[in-house]
Design an enzyme around this catalytic site. Structure first.
Site, short mmCIF file in Angstrom:
data_model
loop_
_atom_site.label_atom_id
_atom_site.label_comp_id
_atom_site.label_asym_id
_atom_site.label_seq_id
_atom_site.Cartn_x
_atom_site.Cartn_y
_atom_site.Cartn_z
N LYS A 160 11.96 -2.81 -0.72
CA LYS A 160 12.46 -3.12 0.82
C LYS A 160 12.26 -4.16 1.44
O LYS A 160 11.27 -4.38 1.22
CB LYS A 160 11.62 -2.17 1.88
CG LYS A 160 13.29 -2.01 3.01
CD LYS A 160 13.97 -1.65 3.06
CE LYS A 160 14.72 -1.13 4.16
NZ LYS A 160 16.27 -1.02 4.12
N SER A 230 16.59 -2.72 -1.77
CA SER A 230 17.44 -2.11 -0.40
C SER A 230 16.71 -3.01 0.77
O SER A 230 16.33 -2.86 0.49
CB SER A 230 16.78 -0.46 -0.32
OG SER A 230 17.53 0.02 1.12
#
Length: 369
Positions: A160, A230
């Protein structure tokens, strides 16, 4: 004493719905102190202003802080929370809870997990080599935490990463710094790309000499076959979760991966299923095999050529629906048809994550018997 990983797939009614996780904690099926990472598919747009990700992180942090008797900040410091926005098509919003416990069971070789965090990035470092190098360092740390010494035993690295906002850009320029882009949406791709190349660097998939600021987001021949990145507005550092196999781990879970060459590469999904010990056959998983499937994780990205096996697609040309949203729906449909379920972790935006238009796919499954 060995370690044993567990993975719990929990549906959500909305991005802040953590009642399913609370039920697992109440039943004693899951201990809050054992949770090392939480992945979530939320029903936002997956773009810069997708606050379903931050909403989910807030709800999760509050739940765990209460259960652990600590603060939300302390939870965020020790648990990697990777929220991926976008459940287009038939994809179902859900959480994947990753936990690790010590066990007296013999170590027979199983799923191994490790998590690590980078430092916070300055806005001018996002999408540049500073992010690549820091991510590579975090991957190595997560591998060490998981007890994985052979890079070939790493099957998926979930990252992330942050993005640029107008406020962050202004802050940097107020200090006289320059950022990689003024386009906040483009910053998501650059951040994902730099993070993926950090994974590739750590796993020796790409030589250090081939990497530079100019290569990020441009030279798509450079990629990792095991990175899934992401980007989100809710953080300023990279959070890294390494998933692999190690002989020192116990339990009935295993993992395998393959690389999709494009969004309709069903054989790659089936290869990953077989690698995890599931009988993929020629069609959809049989119910008996589907019951052993714990998680499917993959990346989705429209090809920059505008074509899939020679046929034109319009994903990059649609001004109404973002291209990554199209890609998630496409790949999600192919993956769901392969396994017979829709609660799949399909993440859009695969810059330097697999070949152009393709992406890695990983399967976590229970061993036969």
């Amino acid at each position: 004493m060995a370690r044993m990983a567990s993975v719990h797939r929990v549906p959500m009614r909305h991005p802040g719905d953590v009642t399913g996780i609370a039920a697992l904690l109440d039943a004693g099926t899951l201990r809050a102190a054992s949770i090392v990472a939480i992945l979530g598919k939320t029903e936002g747009n997956g773009c810069v202003n997708d606050f379903t990700r931050a909403y989910a992180v807030q709800a999760l942090s509050l739940l765990l802080a209460r259960r652990l008797g600590t603060t939300e900040e302390d939870v965020a410091a020790r648990v990697a929370m990777v929220m991926s926005g976008g459940t287009e098509g038939g994809l179902s919003p859900h959480f994947l809870i990753f936990a690790v416990e010590d066990t007296d069971a013999p170590a027979t070789g199983a799923l191994a997990l490790g998590a690590a965090f980078t430092r916070d990035f300055a806005p001018e470092e996002i999408g540049r080599m500073a992010q690549v190098e820091a991510t590579a360092e975090a991957v190595r740390a997560a591998m060490a935490e998981a007890g994985i010494s052979d890079m070939a035993d790493v099957h998926y690295v979930q990252v992330k990463c942050p993005l640029l906002t107008s406020e962050r850009i202004a802050e940097a320029e107020g200090r006289g710094a320059t950022v990689a882009t003024h386009d906040t949406y483009a910053s998501m791709g650059l951040s994902r790309g730099a993070s993926a190349l950090g994974v590739a660097l750590a796993l020796d998939e790409v030589p250090r000499a081939a990497l530079s600021d100019g290569a990020i987001g441009q030279d798509l021949s450079l990629f990792s076959g095991r990175a899934s990145c992401s980007a989100g507005v809710e953080l300023t550092r990279n959070e890294v979760v390494v998933m692999g196999r190690a002989a020192s781990w116990a339990g009935d879970l295993t993992i395998a991966h393959a690389v999709m060459r494009d969004g309709i590469d069903l054989p790659a999904i089936q290869a990953a299923l077989r690698g995890a010990g599931l009988d993929a056959g020629a069609g959809q998983l049989a119910d008996s095999e589907a019951g052993r499937l714990v998680a499917l994780l993959c990346k989705a990205e429209p090809s920059t050529s505008g074509r899939i096996r020679g046929n034109r697609h319009i994903m990059n040309d649609d001004s109404d629906i973002n291209a990554t949203r199209h890609a998630r729906a496409l790949v999600g449909g192919v993956a769901a048809a392969a396994v017979g379920r829709t609660d799949l972790f399909v993440s859009g935006g695969a810059e330097h994550q697999g070949p152009d238009g393709g992406g890695p796919v990983a399967i976590i499954a229970r061993k036969a018997g």
